[in-house]
Write a protein that holds these residues in place. Sequence first.
Motif, PDB file in Angstrom:
ATOM      1  N   ALA A  32       1.514   7.129  -0.012  1.00 24.50           N
ATOM      2  CA  ALA A  32       2.409   8.253  -0.276  1.00 24.50           C
ATOM      3  C   ALA A  32       1.752   9.268  -1.211  1.00 24.50           C
ATOM      4  O   ALA A  32       1.819  10.484  -0.984  1.00 24.50           O
ATOM      5  CB  ALA A  32       3.716   7.744  -0.882  1.00 24.50           C
ATOM      6  N   SER A  33       1.097   8.780  -2.260  1.00 26.21           N
ATOM      7  CA  SER A  33       0.448   9.674  -3.217  1.00 26.21           C
ATOM      8  C   SER A  33      -0.733  10.407  -2.592  1.00 26.21           C
ATOM      9  O   SER A  33      -0.888  11.623  -2.768  1.00 26.21           O
ATOM     10  CB  SER A  33      -0.021   8.865  -4.426  1.00 26.21           C
ATOM     11  OG  SER A  33      -0.735   9.675  -5.333  1.00 26.21           O
ATOM     12  N   ASP A  34      -1.553   9.694  -1.835  1.00 22.18           N
ATOM     13  CA  ASP A  34      -2.761  10.277  -1.254  1.00 22.18           C
ATOM     14  C   ASP A  34      -2.439  11.321  -0.195  1.00 22.18           C
ATOM     15  O   ASP A  34      -3.101  12.364  -0.101  1.00 22.18           O
ATOM     16  CB  ASP A  34      -3.627   9.163  -0.664  1.00 22.18           C
ATOM     17  CG  ASP A  34      -4.970   9.666  -0.174  1.00 22.18           C
ATOM     18  OD1 ASP A  34      -5.473  10.671  -0.717  1.00 22.18           O
ATOM     19  OD2 ASP A  34      -5.532   9.066   0.762  1.00 22.18           O
ATOM     20  N   LEU A  35      -1.421  11.056   0.615  1.00 17.00           N
ATOM     21  CA  LEU A  35      -1.094  11.952   1.726  1.00 17.00           C
ATOM     22  C   LEU A  35       0.069  12.881   1.409  1.00 17.00           C
ATOM     23  O   LEU A  35       0.571  13.587   2.294  1.00 17.00           O
ATOM     24  CB  LEU A  35      -0.796  11.133   2.985  1.00 17.00           C
ATOM     25  CG  LEU A  35      -1.950  10.242   3.471  1.00 17.00           C
ATOM     26  CD1 LEU A  35      -1.562   9.529   4.759  1.00 17.00           C
ATOM     27  CD2 LEU A  35      -3.223  11.055   3.678  1.00 17.00           C
ATOM     28  N   ASP A  36       0.519  12.875   0.147  1.00 15.51           N
ATOM     29  CA  ASP A  36       1.527  13.803  -0.342  1.00 15.51           C
ATOM     30  C   ASP A  36       2.844  13.704   0.434  1.00 15.51           C
ATOM     31  O   ASP A  36       3.399  14.705   0.911  1.00 15.51           O
ATOM     32  CB  ASP A  36       0.996  15.241  -0.297  1.00 15.51           C
ATOM     33  CG  ASP A  36       1.844  16.196  -1.121  1.00 15.51           C
ATOM     34  OD1 ASP A  36       2.491  15.728  -2.078  1.00 15.51           O
ATOM     35  OD2 ASP A  36       1.866  17.406  -0.809  1.00 15.51           O
ATOM     36  N   LEU A  66       0.796  -1.231   0.000  1.00 18.10           N
ATOM     37  CA  LEU A  66       0.000   0.000   0.000  1.00 18.10           C
ATOM     38  C   LEU A  66       0.827   1.278   0.000  1.00 18.10           C
ATOM     39  O   LEU A  66       0.274   2.370  -0.173  1.00 18.10           O
ATOM     40  CB  LEU A  66      -0.921   0.023   1.233  1.00 18.10           C
ATOM     41  CG  LEU A  66      -1.914  -1.133   1.376  1.00 18.10           C
ATOM     42  CD1 LEU A  66      -2.682  -0.986   2.691  1.00 18.10           C
ATOM     43  CD2 LEU A  66      -2.877  -1.183   0.204  1.00 18.10           C
ATOM     44  N   LEU A  67       2.132   1.168   0.211  1.00 20.42           N
ATOM     45  CA  LEU A  67       2.951   2.368   0.393  1.00 20.42           C
ATOM     46  C   LEU A  67       2.845   3.365  -0.754  1.00 20.42           C
ATOM     47  O   LEU A  67       2.717   4.576  -0.506  1.00 20.42           O
ATOM     48  CB  LEU A  67       4.415   1.975   0.611  1.00 20.42           C
ATOM     49  CG  LEU A  67       4.773   1.366   1.970  1.00 20.42           C
ATOM     50  CD1 LEU A  67       6.269   1.126   2.047  1.00 20.42           C
ATOM     51  CD2 LEU A  67       4.331   2.256   3.110  1.00 20.42           C
ATOM     52  N   PRO A  68       2.913   2.930  -2.022  1.00 15.28           N
ATOM     53  CA  PRO A  68       2.814   3.943  -3.095  1.00 15.28           C
ATOM     54  C   PRO A  68       1.510   4.728  -3.046  1.00 15.28           C
ATOM     55  O   PRO A  68       1.512   5.950  -3.244  1.00 15.28           O
ATOM     56  CB  PRO A  68       2.923   3.093  -4.372  1.00 15.28           C
ATOM     57  CG  PRO A  68       3.681   1.868  -3.954  1.00 15.28           C
ATOM     58  CD  PRO A  68       3.195   1.588  -2.565  1.00 15.28           C
TER      59      PRO A  68
END
Length: 392
Positions: A30-34, A25-27
Amino acid sequence: MPFPLHLLAMAVFAMGTSEFMLGGLLPDIASDLDVTVGTAGTLTTAFAIGMIVGAPLTAGLARNWPGRSSLLGCVLVFLTAHVVGAATPSFPVLFATRVVAALANAGFLAVALTTAVTLVPSGKKGRALAVLLSGTTVATIAGVPGGAVLGTLLGWRATFWAVAACCLPAIIGILTAVPARRGPEGTADGPALRSELAQLKRPRLLLAMLLGALVNAATFAGFTFLAPVVTEIAGLGELWISVALVLFGCGSFLGVSAAGRLSDQHPGPVLAAGGPLLLIGWPALAVWADRPVALLTLVFVLGALSFALGGTLITRVLHEAAGAPTMAGSYATAALNIGAATGPLIAATTLNTAAGDLGPLWTSGLLVLLALLVAIPARGLIAAGRNSEALP
């Protein structure tokens, strides 16, 4: 094996899914929470830190509490942390929920590990732990890949909601199957807390804990950052992340099952064979990560070797901490999660180097090498099984 042991494994399944699910889930997080992927990887470290602190703290506080109340309270806190985590738009809040969830997980696991080994004869401790830890391995086979698919289709928050829902059957199981009595060893006639803490001065116990921490650091260093290896290095689609996680989970189930059979009486062969093979396996994965067949095959093999070695070392910690009946589970939990905290932190520093996405895999190999450099000259300190035979 006693039926309550299988119900405890149900809770371990939910918690194991949470602990391992970030690998897929990391990518998206990272994208969602900037934030960067490396920053998102610190969520694994946050969980491990909570486990390190929570295991001895909760075990010490709950020494004389009813076992069912301790386990139930931990599961309820764990569930609440995932509800908050699923709803928050803030990375710092998500980080905090991982710490809280880990504190609850650590408390549960410390009590459950101690409970598990008291439900069976001394010579079957390894098998009892294999049943309990099968909850983790089933999580890597079904829960984590399922969470990765759910995250791909519905977003990472859906996976957090699913973990919270998985806690509900565990709550029912604890209420209906775990006796409402004081902890298995937490009675006024048991050893004093000071006496149990004094066991940490024993060289054999410290060595087993150190080796467990190093092996788990290697496992989490590579596993946490497996997703970008699958998609960026091997060039596979996002759904192949779930396939890789399933293969790692199947290997881990095989490894922990084998360790359950061997770790009580024959830990030496597992440690002597598993360590060198892991030393070869992690660098091999880094070298052949761009070849999908080799990548997926090695992921399976490394899952088996990592959990066989880790499961054996957990059993050794519990054997060596026999003089600390209420705290032994916390010693094993804390040792393994020191590794889980440091492994991803070290691995994350390699992502911006020339090694790139392969850096964590090389890090895993170096951590295994360090474990072998510690184990080889000190191998005589670890007793083999009940007869205290020295390792070969």
